[in-house]
Design a protein around this motif. Structure first.
Motif, PDB file in Angstrom:
ATOM      1  N   VAL A 129       0.853  -1.186   0.000  1.00  0.00           N
ATOM      2  CA  VAL A 129       0.000   0.000   0.000  1.00  0.00           C
ATOM      3  C   VAL A 129       0.895   1.244   0.000  1.00  0.00           C
ATOM      4  N   VAL A 130       0.526   2.225  -0.825  1.00  0.00           N
ATOM      5  CA  VAL A 130       1.269   3.483  -0.853  1.00  0.00           C
ATOM      6  C   VAL A 130       0.934   4.242   0.432  1.00  0.00           C
ATOM      7  N   GLU A 131       1.963   4.845   1.060  1.00  0.00           N
ATOM      8  CA  GLU A 131       1.779   5.303   2.437  1.00  0.00           C
ATOM      9  C   GLU A 131       1.007   6.603   2.620  1.00  0.00           C
ATOM     10  N   GLY A 132       0.848   7.385   1.558  1.00  0.00           N
ATOM     11  CA  GLY A 132       0.083   8.612   1.787  1.00  0.00           C
ATOM     12  C   GLY A 132      -0.239   9.332   0.505  1.00  0.00           C
ATOM     13  N   SER A 133      -1.329  10.100   0.559  1.00  0.00           N
ATOM     14  CA  SER A 133      -1.732  10.891  -0.588  1.00  0.00           C
ATOM     15  C   SER A 133      -1.771  12.342  -0.122  1.00  0.00           C
ATOM     16  N   PHE A 134      -1.102  13.221  -0.848  1.00  0.00           N
ATOM     17  CA  PHE A 134      -0.957  14.614  -0.406  1.00  0.00           C
ATOM     18  C   PHE A 134      -1.431  15.568  -1.492  1.00  0.00           C
ATOM     19  N   VAL A 135      -1.791  16.778  -1.070  1.00  0.00           N
ATOM     20  CA  VAL A 135      -2.221  17.783  -2.045  1.00  0.00           C
ATOM     21  C   VAL A 135      -1.487  19.083  -1.733  1.00  0.00           C
ATOM     22  N   TYR A 136      -1.225  19.867  -2.781  1.00  0.00           N
ATOM     23  CA  TYR A 136      -0.411  21.077  -2.668  1.00  0.00           C
ATOM     24  C   TYR A 136      -1.334  22.283  -2.566  1.00  0.00           C
ATOM     25  N   LYS A 137      -1.040  23.162  -1.607  1.00  0.00           N
ATOM     26  CA  LYS A 137      -1.836  24.387  -1.474  1.00  0.00           C
ATOM     27  C   LYS A 137      -0.933  25.498  -0.967  1.00  0.00           C
ATOM     28  N   GLY A 138      -0.868  26.581  -1.731  1.00  0.00           N
ATOM     29  CA  GLY A 138      -0.091  27.743  -1.308  1.00  0.00           C
ATOM     30  C   GLY A 138       1.358  27.426  -1.000  1.00  0.00           C
ATOM     31  N   THR A 149       6.100  14.777   4.490  1.00  0.00           N
ATOM     32  CA  THR A 149       5.244  13.607   4.209  1.00  0.00           C
ATOM     33  C   THR A 149       5.381  12.592   5.339  1.00  0.00           C
ATOM     34  N   SER A 150       5.828  13.034   6.521  1.00  0.00           N
ATOM     35  CA  SER A 150       6.079  12.131   7.670  1.00  0.00           C
ATOM     36  C   SER A 150       7.024  10.996   7.279  1.00  0.00           C
ATOM     37  N   ASP A 151       8.032  11.321   6.475  1.00  0.00           N
ATOM     38  CA  ASP A 151       9.045  10.337   6.047  1.00  0.00           C
ATOM     39  C   ASP A 151       8.455   9.099   5.375  1.00  0.00           C
ATOM     40  N   ALA A 152       7.370   9.272   4.633  1.00  0.00           N
ATOM     41  CA  ALA A 152       6.745   8.127   3.947  1.00  0.00           C
ATOM     42  C   ALA A 152       7.730   7.531   2.946  1.00  0.00           C
ATOM     43  N   ASN A 153       7.739   6.182   2.808  1.00  0.00           N
ATOM     44  CA  ASN A 153       8.635   5.587   1.800  1.00  0.00           C
ATOM     45  C   ASN A 153       7.927   5.465   0.451  1.00  0.00           C
ATOM     46  N   TYR A 211       1.598  15.946 -11.186  1.00  0.00           N
ATOM     47  CA  TYR A 211       1.593  14.806 -10.267  1.00  0.00           C
ATOM     48  C   TYR A 211       3.006  14.426  -9.848  1.00  0.00           C
ATOM     49  N   VAL A 212       3.145  13.971  -8.612  1.00  0.00           N
ATOM     50  CA  VAL A 212       4.413  13.380  -8.175  1.00  0.00           C
ATOM     51  C   VAL A 212       4.103  12.002  -7.597  1.00  0.00           C
ATOM     52  N   CYS A 213       4.788  10.975  -8.114  1.00  0.00           N
ATOM     53  CA  CYS A 213       4.656   9.619  -7.573  1.00  0.00           C
ATOM     54  C   CYS A 213       5.984   9.281  -6.933  1.00  0.00           C
ATOM     55  N   MET A 214       5.976   8.873  -5.680  1.00  0.00           N
ATOM     56  CA  MET A 214       7.255   8.532  -5.063  1.00  0.00           C
ATOM     57  C   MET A 214       7.228   7.117  -4.507  1.00  0.00           C
ATOM     58  N   ILE A 215       8.257   6.328  -4.868  1.00  0.00           N
ATOM     59  CA  ILE A 215       8.417   4.970  -4.339  1.00  0.00           C
ATOM     60  C   ILE A 215       9.883   4.824  -3.929  1.00  0.00           C
ATOM     61  N   SER A 216      10.287   3.677  -3.395  1.00  0.00           N
ATOM     62  CA  SER A 216      11.651   3.626  -2.866  1.00  0.00           C
ATOM     63  C   SER A 216      12.171   2.201  -2.751  1.00  0.00           C
ATOM     64  N   TYR A 217      13.296   2.092  -2.055  1.00  0.00           N
ATOM     65  CA  TYR A 217      13.919   0.782  -1.825  1.00  0.00           C
ATOM     66  C   TYR A 217      12.940  -0.192  -1.168  1.00  0.00           C
ATOM     67  N   ALA A 218      11.926   0.331  -0.466  1.00  0.00           N
ATOM     68  CA  ALA A 218      10.958  -0.552   0.206  1.00  0.00           C
ATOM     69  C   ALA A 218      10.156  -1.386  -0.802  1.00  0.00           C
ATOM     70  N   HIS A 219      10.164  -0.976  -2.075  1.00  0.00           N
ATOM     71  CA  HIS A 219       9.407  -1.704  -3.111  1.00  0.00           C
ATOM     72  C   HIS A 219      10.337  -2.484  -4.036  1.00  0.00           C
ATOM     73  N   ASN A 220      11.588  -2.646  -3.606  1.00  0.00           N
ATOM     74  CA  ASN A 220      12.586  -3.349  -4.435  1.00  0.00           C
ATOM     75  C   ASN A 220      12.769  -2.698  -5.806  1.00  0.00           C
ATOM     76  N   VAL A 221      12.687  -1.366  -5.850  1.00  0.00           N
ATOM     77  CA  VAL A 221      12.906  -0.694  -7.133  1.00  0.00           C
ATOM     78  C   VAL A 221      14.121   0.232  -7.082  1.00  0.00           C
ATOM     79  N   ALA A 222      14.785   0.308  -5.913  1.00  0.00           N
ATOM     80  CA  ALA A 222      15.944   1.195  -5.782  1.00  0.00           C
ATOM     81  C   ALA A 222      16.901   0.593  -4.769  1.00  0.00           C
ATOM     82  N   ALA A 223      18.164   1.063  -4.791  1.00  0.00           N
ATOM     83  CA  ALA A 223      19.148   0.562  -3.821  1.00  0.00           C
ATOM     84  C   ALA A 223      18.754   1.045  -2.418  1.00  0.00           C
ATOM     85  N   GLN A 224      19.280   0.372  -1.405  1.00  0.00           N
ATOM     86  CA  GLN A 224      18.962   0.690  -0.004  1.00  0.00           C
ATOM     87  C   GLN A 224      19.092   2.195   0.268  1.00  0.00           C
ATOM     88  N   GLY A 225      18.056   2.767   0.913  1.00  0.00           N
ATOM     89  CA  GLY A 225      18.131   4.176   1.291  1.00  0.00           C
ATOM     90  C   GLY A 225      17.873   5.155   0.157  1.00  0.00           C
TER      91      GLY A 225
END
Length: 447
Positions: free
Chosen positions: A104-113, A311-315, A333-347
């Motif tokens: 599950v993606v950890e959060g959905s955010f919206v931009y304002k001001g 983003t409360s340090d969401a991965n 739009y911005v989509c962010m994923i990370s090492y937690a999904h096995n798509v990038a090196a650690q960290g």
């Protein structure tokens, strides 16, 4: 290869692989070819990282700090799956889920001001959100309750709204919602890219907000899912489904010519041989003379060594920048994923920014999104033409898919799949029907 098929599919993008899987399940004899040596076409995930550098024409190789090249699987087209959306239904019904693992993606955010806020999508969150003042919250809560109870088959739930005639603008007026709330409702909940929907009948928007809430209700953190090892896993899953049902796959197979007779497709010529067919499905790159350009999308892949601020340090997360906030016609739009999904090196984190191009300087258009991501270790910029078929295929029996748009979910892609299916078979796509056909092959599921 010199054989007769019901359907030939060219290109192994997600749209093509799903249709190929569905046609095979429906008992059609399918040949699926791709000129590339890998699956996924436009919607593939690139690995190792060196390959991504090469693809974007960077002369350097990745620095040591990027870790091992083969730990990376970078999507060329960023999208998430709505937990209750059509693609997840297709995956469940065809049991392609057995080949995939989701997070599950950890959060959905919206931009304002200039700042980002978590998208409130439940009553509790709405009441706690800093996006709106106290009275606004009450009105928004009333609106959410109205949407949750709304049932297009039960006029008692309409509260004076005619779902096929009342515009969404009038529904917002009825609940007295202010511009900021309208912005995030239309763009971060209903996921529209522009404001054209405001003057359309409200039924579609209400259903989109319901889809968001129902998707959110399934897992709680956000309504989005993402497959481990990247989106490139999706076309491969459907390709396996097609193979189980007797579909034939050929990668690295050049297409020399689409053979037509009296305006209808009769086959495909490759390396001197012709495979014959009654119908052809392909992505726009195989038939440049049968598609028209419908705009451009800019996508920027950014490699980061940190989560996105606020983003409360969401991965993993999604950020939507509504067009009104940055004086544009369409959202960024911005989509962010990370090492937690096995798509990038650690960290490491991968953030992909995308939007519809509106000016002659596309890179300047996405500046507000890039500012949210600073500092960026490396970026890869791609500007792609969006093509759509110039005819419906009824005469030629050549059915082209649409290019993948700037949205960050697969609902528009699924609509295209259902649309092509209907034009090919003359009947609406029926999820239940697919399930029944599967049981014929596998037998009933054991209880």
């Amino acid at each position: 290869m010199d054989e007769e098929y019901d359907v030939i599919v060219l290109g192994t993008g997600l749209t093509e692989c799903i249709l190929s899987g569905i046609m095979s399940v429906n008992g059609k004899k399918v040949l699926h070819m791709d000129r590339n040596p890998y699956y996924g076409g436009e919607s593939s995930s690139i690995t190792p990282l060196e390959e991504l550098y090469k693809r974007f024409g960077l002369s350097d190789s990745p620095p040591e700090s990027m870790g091992r090249g083969r730990d990376w699987n970078v999507d060329l087209i960023p999208k998430f799956l709505m937990a209750n959306g059509q693609l997840v239904k297709m995956l469940l019904y065809t049991e392609v889920t057995r080949y995939l693992d989701f997070k599950v993606v950890e959060g959905s955010f919206v931009y304002k001001g200039g700042k980002i806020y978590k998208v409130p999508s439940t009553e509790t969150e709405a009441l706690a959100s800093n996006l709106m003042g106290m009275f606004e919250k009450r009105r928004f809560r009333k609106f959410l309750v109205f949407v949750a109870n709304f049932d297009e088959n039960d006029p008692k739930t309409f509260e004076g709204v005619d779902p096929k005639a009342t515009s969404m603008r009038d529904v917002y007026k009825k609940f007295d919602l202010g511009q900021d709330v309208i912005d995030f409702t239309g763009h971060a909940l209903a996921l529209y890219r522009t404001d054209d929907y405001m003057d359309q009948p409200c039924l579609e928007t209400i259903n989109r907000i319901k889809l968001y809430s129902e998707s959110l209700a399934r897992y709680g953190k956000s309504p989005y899912l993402y497959p481990l090892y990247g989106l490139g896993e999706l076309p491969q899953g459907f390709a396996r489904l097609s193979a189980i049902y007797g579909g034939t796959y050929m990668l690295n197979k050049p297409v020399d010519e689409i053979v037509m007779e009296n305006g209808r497709v009769v086959g495909v010529k490759s390396e001197g041989e012709v495979a014959r067919c009654k119908q052809l499905i392909c992505d726009p790159s195989y038939i440049p003379d049968r598609v028209r350009k419908a705009g451009q999308v800019i996508r920027v892949i950014c490699v980061l060594s940190h989560p996105i601020k606020n983003t409360s340090d969401a991965n993993s997360c999604q950020i939507i920048i509504p067009q009104n906030q940055v004086n544009r016609n369409s959202d960024i739009y911005v989509c962010m994923i990370s090492y937690a999904h096995n798509v990038a090196a650690q960290g490491k984190y991968i953030a992909i920014v995308s939007t519809t191009v509106e000016t002659s300087e596309p890179e300047a258009e996405i500046e507000p999104a890039l500012e949210l991501l600073e500092p960026i270790d490396q970026k890869f910029v791609a500007i792609s033409d969006l093509y759509e078929p110039s005819d419906d295929g009824s005469e030629s029996q050549v059915f082209a898919s649409r290019a993948y748009d700037a949205t960050t979910h697969f609902e528009t892609t699924c609509n295209d799949i259902k649309d092509i299916y209907k034009r090919m078979t003359g009947s609406d796509f029926d999820f239940e029907n697919m399930k029944r056909k599967q049981n014929d092959v596998f037998g009933e599921d054991e209880q």
